[in-house]
Design a protein around this motif. Sequence first.
Motif, PDB file in Angstrom:
ATOM      1  N   ARG A 120      80.571  -2.350   0.479  1.00 54.14           N
ATOM      2  CA  ARG A 120      79.300  -2.443   0.415  1.00 54.14           C
ATOM      3  C   ARG A 120      78.983  -3.445   1.510  1.00 54.14           C
ATOM      4  O   ARG A 120      79.587  -4.439   1.830  1.00 54.14           O
TER       5      ARG A 120
ATOM      6  N   PRO B  97      72.396  -7.508  -3.490  1.00 48.89           N
ATOM      7  CA  PRO B  97      72.586  -6.110  -4.156  1.00 48.89           C
ATOM      8  C   PRO B  97      71.215  -5.519  -4.824  1.00 48.89           C
ATOM      9  O   PRO B  97      71.342  -4.579  -5.251  1.00 48.89           O
TER      10      PRO B  97
ATOM     11  N   HIS C  69      78.261   1.663   1.083  1.00 46.94           N
ATOM     12  CA  HIS C  69      76.790   1.621   0.483  1.00 46.94           C
ATOM     13  C   HIS C  69      76.137   0.269   1.071  1.00 46.94           C
ATOM     14  O   HIS C  69      76.666  -0.524   1.574  1.00 46.94           O
ATOM     15  N   SER C  70      74.693   0.570   0.660  1.00 46.45           N
ATOM     16  CA  SER C  70      73.821  -0.659   1.008  1.00 46.45           C
ATOM     17  C   SER C  70      72.685  -0.492   0.415  1.00 46.45           C
ATOM     18  O   SER C  70      72.413   0.431  -0.376  1.00 46.45           O
ATOM     19  N   ARG C  71      71.406  -1.036   0.571  1.00 45.39           N
ATOM     20  CA  ARG C  71      70.212  -0.947  -0.038  1.00 45.39           C
ATOM     21  C   ARG C  71      69.100  -1.366   0.870  1.00 45.39           C
ATOM     22  O   ARG C  71      69.111  -2.347   1.546  1.00 45.39           O
TER      23      ARG C  71
ATOM     24  N   PRO D  77      68.802   3.211  -2.854  1.00 45.03           N
ATOM     25  CA  PRO D  77      70.062   2.853  -2.582  1.00 45.03           C
ATOM     26  C   PRO D  77      70.529   4.018  -1.117  1.00 45.03           C
ATOM     27  O   PRO D  77      70.111   4.755  -1.359  1.00 45.03           O
TER      28      PRO D  77
ATOM     29  N   THR E  43      69.262   8.745  -4.155  1.00 40.58           N
ATOM     30  CA  THR E  43      70.240   8.093  -3.249  1.00 40.58           C
ATOM     31  C   THR E  43      69.778   8.584  -1.996  1.00 40.58           C
ATOM     32  O   THR E  43      69.986  10.208  -1.602  1.00 40.58           O
TER      33      THR E  43
END
Length: 513
Positions: free
Chosen positions: A46, A51, A87-89, A94, A408
């Motif tokens: 991530r 988060p 992964h990231s945001r 997401p 996503t």
Amino acid sequence: MALTISPTVLLVSGAVVLYALYTRIALYLRRRAFKKQHGCQPSYYRYNKDPFLGWDVLQESITNAADHKLLAGMQARFLKLNTKTFHSRQVNVPLITTCEPENVKTVLSIKFKDYSLGNRKAAFSPLLGDGIFNSDGEKWSNSRHLLRPNFARDQVADLEAFERHFKLMIKHIPSDGTTFDLQQLFFRFTLDSATEFLFNHSTNSLRVLGDDSGSAEAAFAKAFSSSMDDILQHFRAGPLHFFRRGKKEGLEAVRVCHEYVERFVDEAIAWRRERDVGNVEEKEGDRYIFIRELVKQTTDRTALRNELINVLLAGRDTTASLLSNMFFEIATKSGIWERLKEEVKFLEGRPPSYEELRNMKYIKWCLNESLRLHPVVPGNTRLAIRDTVLPLGGGPDQKAPLFVPAGTTVGYSPYTMHRRTDLYGPDAHLFRPERWDTLRPSWEYLPFNGGPRICLGQQYALTEASFVTVRLAQMFDRLESRDTNGGVWVEGLGLTLCSGNGVLVGLVKGEKA
């Protein structure tokens, strides 16, 4: 006075809470079974530290964009994490970002129906409507069906038209080595040739270069560039779009574009009506006119306008960007220009034919290498519309399948993928056309997208870029870089990727300095 809540309200409230709890538990159980069925393992990579909203990633991206390093910044994230998928945001979305060919293949082809274009549609709709680059599902399928026959011909491009516009472009190129920006001319050339191909009427922006007469063609050329800048800003702003400046000017530019194109749509519809009643006779060997082929299939005015603008966007920007990036690199390496000149020598100065263009191996290598190092669409995204799976990215070694929940956004980075040293060698960051003597890439090379949405006009673009390269190599003995950044390419990221510092060069005929 005590607040009294009726039993009915309590009962309804309790039922709502229980239903919400039930749906969450049911979703959890269903997804747990789905993951088990597909052998999914969690991701161990991530990028963002925040988060919940991912503000750290957003701020980093804003800084990188201002420094013209958005793509390099994306590549740096992969290298920092030592991963191919992470992964990231971003605010409420997401994100899964990948440069893994098998994952890209899955998103664009194998599980094509599991994804949509996502929020891109809202940003692009003012200009592109429901055209082929801005639609999903049945609307996209209808657009593809409408356009595909027009690109299925062996000779999709008109070389004679290219030659006419090339002669106009040459008039603006100093032959004594004076410095000028070749990229500006490439964008005008491709706009002029694309509008002639589509509408049977060219904007002739090269003819009116330096003329501020306010003609409809000059106004359209300006509005087209402005409207594309506006939709790019809209897309980048995302949910913050309503707070940005310039929306009114953007809509006005779109109006000018629509009115200009609708003029030719109306002419084509009128031609179709005359043809249907026998007042127009088509003869074998008549010049191919794209808009007339479209109007044989539909007379829906809005649909015709949208598709024409969609194809025009691709026809102008991709080819101009390809030529600009390639000539920027070639100008810094004199040996490449000499080899190109040697390859076209047999033509003895005349324009090439289709067959001759197809057989020019070194020019093809140069085009391929430019599309590898500086892909004209260097990154893209898709939105998962149902729970789905990527084949790689799960587990500590990323060898296991990775679960992708509905909602996503999956981003893929051809820019990073094309620069992977494990795929292209330790010199993957360098422009070296000779590597294509042995390269036979598959999904690790994505110059024109892939799967069902692969670019219909790729042969047109490559033919046009090859033609321009041949003609310039025939006419000028030397190509010299005059770049003000020491020959270091600068990212110019709009809807396509071009040189952010232009292509400042000197072209010389004969041996004079």
